[in-house]
Design a protein around this motif. Structure first.
Motif, PDB file in Angstrom:
ATOM      1  N   TRP A  87      37.172  42.922  41.181  1.00 57.36           N
ATOM      2  CA  TRP A  87      37.628  41.821  42.036  1.00 57.36           C
ATOM      3  C   TRP A  87      36.531  40.806  42.317  1.00 57.36           C
ATOM      4  O   TRP A  87      36.769  39.796  42.943  1.00 57.36           O
ATOM      5  N   GLN A  88      35.319  41.082  41.831  1.00 61.59           N
ATOM      6  CA  GLN A  88      34.230  40.172  42.173  1.00 61.59           C
ATOM      7  C   GLN A  88      34.052  39.053  41.175  1.00 61.59           C
ATOM      8  O   GLN A  88      33.551  38.002  41.510  1.00 61.59           O
ATOM      9  N   SER A 139      34.744  35.915  38.932  1.00 60.64           N
ATOM     10  CA  SER A 139      35.633  34.772  39.104  1.00 60.64           C
ATOM     11  C   SER A 139      36.699  34.840  38.003  1.00 60.64           C
ATOM     12  O   SER A 139      36.543  35.582  37.025  1.00 60.64           O
ATOM     13  N   CYS A 168      26.544  46.060  39.823  1.00 60.05           N
ATOM     14  CA  CYS A 168      27.773  46.421  40.538  1.00 60.05           C
ATOM     15  C   CYS A 168      28.919  46.715  39.582  1.00 60.05           C
ATOM     16  O   CYS A 168      29.918  46.001  39.533  1.00 60.05           O
ATOM     17  N   SER A 184      31.418  47.887  43.654  1.00 61.18           N
ATOM     18  CA  SER A 184      31.572  47.234  44.948  1.00 61.18           C
ATOM     19  C   SER A 184      32.815  47.664  45.727  1.00 61.18           C
ATOM     20  O   SER A 184      32.759  47.821  46.941  1.00 61.18           O
ATOM     21  N   ASN A 204      25.742  44.867  49.501  1.00 61.02           N
ATOM     22  CA  ASN A 204      26.595  44.639  48.344  1.00 61.02           C
ATOM     23  C   ASN A 204      26.514  43.193  47.871  1.00 61.02           C
ATOM     24  O   ASN A 204      26.426  42.917  46.677  1.00 61.02           O
ATOM     25  N   VAL A 246      25.599  41.550  44.316  1.00 57.11           N
ATOM     26  CA  VAL A 246      26.499  40.651  43.595  1.00 57.11           C
ATOM     27  C   VAL A 246      25.754  39.375  43.190  1.00 57.11           C
ATOM     28  O   VAL A 246      25.901  38.872  42.074  1.00 57.11           O
ATOM     29  N   ILE A 263      23.802  39.452  39.976  1.00 61.26           N
ATOM     30  CA  ILE A 263      24.472  39.608  38.666  1.00 61.26           C
ATOM     31  C   ILE A 263      23.903  38.653  37.603  1.00 61.26           C
ATOM     32  O   ILE A 263      23.461  39.098  36.547  1.00 61.26           O
ATOM     33  N   PHE A 271      28.151  33.338  38.706  1.00 55.26           N
ATOM     34  CA  PHE A 271      27.966  33.474  40.158  1.00 55.26           C
ATOM     35  C   PHE A 271      29.318  33.687  40.832  1.00 55.26           C
ATOM     36  O   PHE A 271      30.250  32.912  40.639  1.00 55.26           O
TER      37      PHE A 271
END
Lengths: 149, 382
Positions: free
Chosen positions: A51-52, A54, B154, B216, B243, B247, B250, B285
């Motif tokens: 879900w992170q 985009s 993650c 995550s 967390n 993220v 990344i 991002f």
């Protein structure tokens, strides 16, 4: 005895033997031979709880996997065409969906006189659960099934 | 294979059945099941399931999601529910953005500086360890690259972000994802037990799981499973800062592993997706972090009233309402997360990727545990 033989191909060495058997049986019985490759449609579901990322990053990844699958499909087509040279009635069919479900459908279709499958099929670019594809087929197939190593 | 995500409102009609199932599940859990468990006497102890098993609405929600997919629906989410379950991603993202209302800029700086130190150290240590183990066990370089970021940053998001850059094959990504998800699910369920058994504070526990758990969604679930309250200083408020730091790292981790991958490839090699750090920052991002930071800024400016920091003025009604929403939104999102856990895929993970995953994952998890015990006096509360 056979009018329609279906064989699953993925372009790898593992499916070469299955293809050889299928082509041999088609030659002997005069059956039509269909080669099948399934573009795995379950990748979006497989990375489901990602879900992170985009939407762009996620879709970018799915496109990347899709490209690999399409290359694999082309390799399968090439492998099939080389193996069936000299056979009269052949076709290569590209399907999309869950490979296990698509093969179970073929293995239960009245028009399929024989389904020939390698136990290693679709594992070159596949998800871990495809390791049990042959086992599922053996349990669910209602048409004759030939499983090879 | 396409994600086919036309947008929230276009998708809403087809998503309704799945959403209704998710909402109903959470309502039943929170209105009936949880209160029943709190009062039910088992083995002669009232509330045994809550006190001993530490079951709460979060864990029950995930368990229900898993049961739907793997037991009730026979291994696959039916088409009628699948769009609704897909939207659970959006719910968790929305919840994380709202979570920004727990912090002020000062609080973030205090907590974040410690998180940067711990997360940075662990990310680098994990990448180095995976690259070394990959070489030792003669693992394919692409697979090593994907595992390095999946285990260090993650989980699934990092695997997805790294794969094209290191020319990973679909099956390599699939095995990396199955490995980290399997390990993550295990840690998600055992961490609350360990945390309670060791008498951890919310701060210690949040710092531990924020550092030690790979994925995550599982960090979020493990934090809320330890303490389901959403307020400043609770485990979820700490773990999510950790967390978010991961993220944010990344694009940097993808860049580092890509540089390593291409440096080791033969000069004649062509193809692949060699990208600059700038391009990676734009592409990889995670946008929801910006939403989270905007929420922090608004909270700091007093847009929602008092935050309710310990020892300060009580939280405003708006803040209380936001926190109540968050508990529900996270609850819904985590039922959805459970619905994406596919036992068939996890059971077939194996081989060297699993070995590397287990060795590195366990090392990271245990080291993070020892570290938060050792530095407990230095962890800063907000």
């Amino acid at each position: 005895m056979y009018r329609q033989i279906v064989v699953a191909v993925d372009g790898s060495a593992a499916t070469a033997e299955a293809l050889e058997h299928a082509a041999h049986l088609a030659r002997r019985s005069g059956a039509a031979l269909t080669g099948v490759f399934v573009l795995d449609g379950n990748w979006a579901d497989f990375i489901g709880n990602d879900w992170q990322s985009s939407k762009g990053a996620r879709q970018g990844f799915l496109d990347y996997i899709r490209q690999e699958q399409e290359e694999q499909a082309e390799a399968a087509r090439g492998q099939f065409e080389a193996a069936v040279a000299g056979l009269e009635s052949t076709q290569f069919s590209l399907l999309a969906g869950d490979p296990t479900e698509e093969l179970v459908k073929l293995a239960s279709q009245p028009s399929t006189d024989l389904l020939v499958v390698s136990r290693q099929v679709f594992q070159v670019s596949g998800r871990p659960s495809l390791k049990s594809l042959a086992k599922t087929l053996a349990q669910k197939a209602t048409r004759p099934l030939l499983l090879l190593g | 294979m396409s994600d086919n995500s036309p947008g929230f409102f276009q998708k809403l009609p087809s998503a309704l059945p799945g959403l209704v199932l998710i909402v109903l599940t959470m309502v039943v859990i929170r209105q009936w099941l949880e209160p029943w468990m709190t009062n039910a006497a088992i083995f002669g102890q009232k509330g045994w399931m809550v006190k001993v098993l530490h079951l709460n609405y979060i864990l029950l929600g995930i368990i229900c999601g898993m049961l739907y997919r793997n037991v009730i629906f026979g291994g696959r989410m039916p088409a009628i529910f699948s769009d609704g379950f897909k939207l659970s991603r959006l719910m968790i993202k929305t919840g994380i953005i709202l979570l920004g209302s727990l912090y002020t800029v000062q609080g973030i700086v205090k907590l974040g500086s410690m998180a940067v130190f711990l997360i940075g150290g662990f990310v680098i240590m994990t990448i180095v360890m995976v690259l070394w183990l990959g070489k030792l066990l003669k693992l394919d370089r692409s697979m090593t690259g994907v595992l390095a970021n999946a285990l260090s940053v993650c989980g699934v998001s990092a695997a997805v972000a790294t794969s094209p850059a290191v020319e990973a094959k679909a099956s390599q990504v699939a095995y990396a994802i199955a490995t980290i998800l399997g390990f993550g699910i295990l840690t998600m369920f055992i961490s609350p037990f360990i945390g309670h058994a060791l008498g951890f504070t919310d701060l210690q526990y949040g710092a531990w799981i924020g550092t030690g758990i790979l994925n995550s969604g599982q960090v979020l679930a493990a934090a809320l499973a330890f303490n389901p309250n959403v307020a400043p200083g609770t485990s979820v408020s700490v773990a999510e800062i950790w967390n978010i730091m991961r993220v944010i790292s990344i694009p940097f981790a993808v860049f580092a592993v890509t540089v390593w991958y291409w440096a080791g490839k033969e000069e004649s090699a062509e193809g692949g997706q060699k990208k600059t750090l700038g391009t990676l920052l734009v592409e990889k991002f995670p946008v929801f972090v910006i939403g989270f930071m905007v929420m922090v800024a608004l909270t700091s400016m007093g847009a929602f009233g008092e935050v309710g920091v310990k020892g300060g003025a009580p939280a405003s009604d708006t803040i209380k309402m936001l926190r109540l929403w968050m508990t529900w939104i996270f609850g819904f999102g985590l039922v959805g997360l459970g619905g994406y856990i596919d036992f068939k895929e996890l059971a077939k993970a194996g081989g060297t990727p699993l070995k590397v995953g287990l060795i590195v994952g366990t090392t990271k998890y245990v080291l993070a545990l020892l570290l938060v015990i050792l530095i407990k006096d230095y962890l800063v509360a907000i």
